[in-house]
Structures are given as C-alpha cells and as structure tokens.
Scaffold this active site. Sequence first.
Site, mmCIF file in Angstrom:
data_model
loop_
_atom_site.group_PDB
_atom_site.id
_atom_site.type_symbol
_atom_site.label_atom_id
_atom_site.label_comp_id
_atom_site.label_asym_id
_atom_site.label_seq_id
_atom_site.Cartn_x
_atom_site.Cartn_y
_atom_site.Cartn_z
ATOM 1 N N HIS A 86 46.950 67.781 40.501
ATOM 2 C CA HIS A 86 46.958 66.665 39.734
ATOM 3 C C HIS A 86 46.060 66.565 38.474
ATOM 4 O O HIS A 86 46.331 66.036 37.137
ATOM 5 C CB HIS A 86 47.024 65.365 40.207
ATOM 6 N N ASP B 251 52.334 66.731 52.775
ATOM 7 C CA ASP B 251 52.833 65.441 52.620
ATOM 8 C C ASP B 251 54.198 65.260 52.451
ATOM 9 O O ASP B 251 54.774 64.153 52.442
ATOM 10 C CB ASP B 251 52.062 64.735 51.479
HETATM 11 ZN ZN LIG Z 1 50.978 65.208 47.331
#
Ligand SMILES: [Zn+2]
Length: 370
Positions: free
Chosen positions: A133, A257
């Site tokens: 990110h 995730d």
């Molecule tokens: Zn993630």
Amino acid sequence: MRATFISSPHFAEHSLGEAHPFRPDRTVLLGQLLERQGWLGEAWMSVVEPDEHPLEAWEHSVEAGLIDALQRASRGEVDAFLIARGLGTDECPIFPGVADYVALYCAATMTAVRLVLEQGATLVFNPLGGMHHASRGVAEGFCYVNDVIIAVDALLAAGHRVAVVDIDAHHGNGVQDAYWRDDRVLTVSMHESGETLYPWRGFVGERGEGPGLGFTVNAPLPAGADDEVAITAFDALIDPRVRAFAPTVCVAVVGADTHRTDPLSHLQLTNNGMVALMERIRGYAPQLIMLGCGGYNPQATARAWARMWAAANRIEAVPDHLSMMGGVFLGAQDLEGGDLVDMAWRVTGADKEAMMATVAALVQQAGQPG
Ligand SMILES: [Zn+2]
C-alpha cells in the site's frame, strides 16, 4: 529447484501495538509449522537470514525525506512532516524501533532479490514483506516503505521482465501507482472490490496509461466471494494476461486476508483456494519471489502460507484426517483452530449466482478496449 525461506529471530521482535491487527509474529508461527511438516528440510531447500542493510540502502526507490522521517520517528520525534508522510497514524503508528523494523523487512525482500539474481534461486519466500500500500513517498495501510517496489526496481535494473501478481484481499495500490506508465512491469491485483474495502480502488477500468496502458490488470471480487468465484475470476482476468506477458521473474504478494475467518476482509476463501491460485502462479516465470503481505487471523494465515509454500515447492499436503492412524494423530494437531488443510466451503444458491454474474460482467468489461 532451489528454494529459500527467509527467517530471522528478529521478525517477532517488533510490534505495531497490542491493539494493532498487523502481527509480525505470524511469521514465527509459520516457521514452526513448516518445520513440523518437514517443509524446510528437502534437499533443494534452505533457510536464510536477511542480509544486513541499513535503511539508506533504499533511498533510490523512495522519495527524498521518507527515510530520514522514519529515523526521526524511531527516535520518538513527531512533527507535521511525519504526519504528512503517513507516519504516526492509527494505521502506521510510530513505535520504538520502527526504523529497524522497516529496514528488516526491506532487507529480507532484497535478500530474496539477491538470491534470485546471484544464486539462481527459483523460489524465495519472505513472509515479513509485501507492503503493497505504501507509495514511494507516503506510508499507508500498515505499510511504511514499499518493499515490493524496492524489489521490482532492482529486478528491472538487472534487465528482468517482472510480473507482480497480488492476491491479497486488498488492492495493491502502491505498486500499481509506481508502474502506472511502465511497460516493463505487469502489475496484477485480485482483491475484494473497492466498493466495499480499503483502499477503495482497483477497478477493472484501471489499466495503466501511456506506454503502461494494458500493463495494469485488476480483478475486483464481490464481497463474499469463495474459492470458486475467486478462481473463476483469476482464470478469466489474470492467468492469460500473465502468461502472455511471459515474465522472467514473478513477484507474488500472497496475503492470506482473503480467508473466510479474516477479521478485516469480507471474502470467504479457504486455504484450498489459495493453493489452487499458487498452483497457477508457480508456473508463470522461471524464478518466483513470494512476499507475505496481509492476513489478520494469525493461525489461518500461518496455515495458508505453509500450504502455499508447499504448493510452490510442488509438495502435496495431506488432510490431517487422512493422517490419523490407529487413533494416533500425526498432523498439525495442536494448532489452534483446526487442521492444516481447511474443510471445503462454498457459497450456494442465489448468492453464488449473483457473484458469478458479477464476475462474468467484469470479464466482459475487461475485454473492451480502452
Ligand atoms: Zn490485505
């Protein structure tokens, strides 16, 4: 086959805070599980500690000031410049030793790159890496410095053709932005749709610009997607594109995730689905680097990564119930929360039909030029 697992006792030394969902100590759980399964002991495997690298080693891959800001943060300083760089937020908190933590995971990823470039490694896994990110200048989404970009920059400098295949539940926005106008890198991300999950991006229409047009590929999954929905989307939107690109190195960002027990996403994969994806990814390039990324149920993440490592090594995992012999359990019995191999689990009925229709519409949209 020459496969290396990167590990260090220092991986578990750092904590982003008691209440923070990102737990670097998952990697220790993974190492224990791999040891117990015998999945680090094959003749072609090695376990290596990260090379020593100071943070300054990455200055060419990040914007001026970020490294210095991290070092000041590590000394407990907080100022407006740090906040502007995304440091000192709930997502990317400042903690004692934060610069050492960032240096460690970046060094571990660069060790993977060195093994690929200099030692002819065919597979290297850094479970502490994959901070997809962060942009080159700003920390976000639990990611301080983007080690995926650092790795890709180094591979490009060595003349490689690189595909980044990101199957974490969240869109790989930082990596996409870094190579948005670049045709030397194919950046591919399959993730929960930006309609329902941070970073609220990664739609099919995001395809790159200029010389990079068509070298960014996104496969946003509807919330609730299970193994079948994910594999259907992957096979239609991603698999043919990566094969056509023919990378010489594949960097796989393998966040777990997507798991149905994960507290941060709304996807419903099992580790069987993740293994099926890895069985595709392992064939994309002669050399593969795996980076851990997300995964907020530590037990489910360790199990998924163990199985993905095994799959990348072409080792079959046997469901634990098959390893019951004479009442003696031979599997990973004392892992909290169940067997190594997940039970099959699928969405059915109208919900499944709706998700499959969503994927079909995405495939149609992706097929249109522009
Ligand atoms: Zn993630």
